[in-house]
Design an enzyme around this catalytic site. Structure first.
Site: not given
Ligand SMILES: *[C@@H]1O[C@H](CO)[C@@H](O)[C@H](O)[C@H]1NC(C)=O
Ligand SMILES: *[C@@H]1O[C@H](CO)[C@@H](O)[C@H](O)[C@H]1NC(C)=O
Length: 397
Positions: A246, A223
């Protein structure tokens, strides 16, 4: 004029000072977790031994040191190292040690944090590996069975003057590290690793904190590498390597109406490798009185990044409670300077701001991104600002 001190007196004075100095050093008491019953083979749970060493260090009226010798230590339950303490210097040395989480994810899966330092001041953590063994929880999550949300590996909460250096975190259940409700936290040279497809394994999350500095992190995770929540002020991130992951994200902000803003964030010298985003600011499409001001993204290299530069004020991943609504988050004074590399999609720069509160004073300077060796596109909605120097894709501000 002061009379010169006789030589012998000076000598005695020097001797006295050095005595005091060695006494201060000697007075830093060391607590070795093994002396409290910790098992360096990792077979026996060492939680109580760690807590025993902590309560002695925290209760000490002198500077204290907690020694975790090389080995593997099982910390099978959620553990809080709490203050306030009687002294202002507790250093925890963990070089060569690995702390492992329970083999059954349920043992900590409902706890907020696996390990927390809460309400402390002057704690320094050096070295060590934290292995939460999150894999079995991720497997549960991907099976579609009901599973706990998972614990954040390391929480630094409601604390001041904390330093974390050379720590490694692998395979967290949820986020690897959170800094919340803190003032003056330095995180230097941490390594964070989890597979690119592991769910919600953000690297370092900062919220409700001021004067946090993160230098030289190496983050590969599933993430956001670094995520920034409400109430963050004076955050400095420098020399960061991110990917897979991310990217670096401010948000999601603005789910709630009353929310603290984000102000004065600098991210300098970043490399992104095959990440979902480079620099992202995102807010829910919902009414809110929050804001993002004074953010500087500079000196970055992007390699095959899906959204190198993105502001998304229409974040609404589940299409409930937010579609078709304008975000209340006010975004202004955001600069992007000296950003190069490759985009993995055609739209390399996207400013999708709120209709109700358009982005103001965005600034692009010396940006050169390519897509498949060609010039990519930029897209703007409700975005105002200026471009300087070379800007490719051509600015839509
Ligand atoms: C912004 O934050 C940095 C630390 O990250 C600090 O040095 C600087 O003084 C802050 N600027 C303002 C205007 O507060
Ligand atoms: C952008 O970078 C590419 C690849 O390095 C280069 O060929 C191109 O000339 C640069 N574009 C501008 C406008 O400087």
């Amino acid at each position: 004029m002061a009379k010169q001190l006789p030589h012998t007196l000076l000598l005695r004075h020097a001797l006295f000072c050095s005595l005091i100095f060695t006494q201060i050093l000697a007075k830093s008491t060391t607590y070795n977790v093994v002396n409290f019953g910790a098992d360096p083979t990792g077979l026996k749970d060492s939680t109580l031994a760690f807590l025993g060493a902590w309560s002695n260090a925290c209760g000490s009226w002198r500077p204290a040191r907690i020694q975790v010798p090389p080995g593997q230590f099982l910390l099978g339950t959620a553990t809080r190292f709490g203050g306030p303490c009687n002294n202002k210097v507790i250093s925890i040395s963990m070089g060569g040690a690995t702390l492992v989480g329970p083999s059954d994810y349920r043992a900590i899966g409902e706890a907020l944090h696996w390990l927390t330092f809460d309400q402390v001041s002057g704690v320094r953590i050096h070295g060590g590996v934290l292995d939460a063994r999150g894999g079995s929880l991720w497997a549960c999550k991907s099976s579609g069975q009901p599973c706990p949300i998972g614990a954040i590996t390391l929480g630094i909460t409601n604390s001041n003057n904390v330093v974390v250096t050379g720590l490694t975190s692998i395979n967290s259940q949820l986020f690897h590290m959170i800094i919340s409700g803190c003032n003056n936290v330095q995180v230097h040279g941490v390594k964070i690793m989890a597979p690119g497809n592991s769910p919600n394994t953000d690297g370092i999350h900062v919220q409700f904190s001021s004067d946090v500095t993160i230098l030289n992190p190496r983050i590969r995770t599933g993430d956001d590498c670094v995520s920034v929540g409400p109430g963050t002020k004076n955050l400095w991130v420098e020399d960061i390597a991110c990917g897979p992951g991310h990217g670096i994200s401010i948000g999601s902000l603005g789910w709630g109406m009353n929310e603290d803003g984000v102000i004065n964030v600098t991210v300098r010298t970043a490399t992104f490798s095959k990440t979902m985003n480079g620099f992202r600011i995102k807010s829910w499409g919902r009414p809110s009185n929050g804001f993002v001001n004074d953010v500087h993204f500079e000196h970055a290299f992007m390699s095959d990044v899906q959204n190198p530069i993105v502001i998304d004020q229409h974040y609404c991943p589940y299409y409930t409670g937010c579609p078709q609504m304008a975000s209340g988050i006010r975004i202004s004074d955001i600069s992007y300077k000296d950003i190069h590399g490759t985009s993995a999609t055609q739209v390399a720069v996207k400013f999708d701001c709120s209709l109700k509160h358009p982005c103001r004073r965005l600034r692009l300077e010396d940006v050169n991104l390519t897509y498949k060796n060609q010039v990519p596109q930029a897209s703007c909605r409700n975005a105002g600002g200026t471009a300087f120097g070379t800007v490719q894709p051509e600015s839509c501000l």
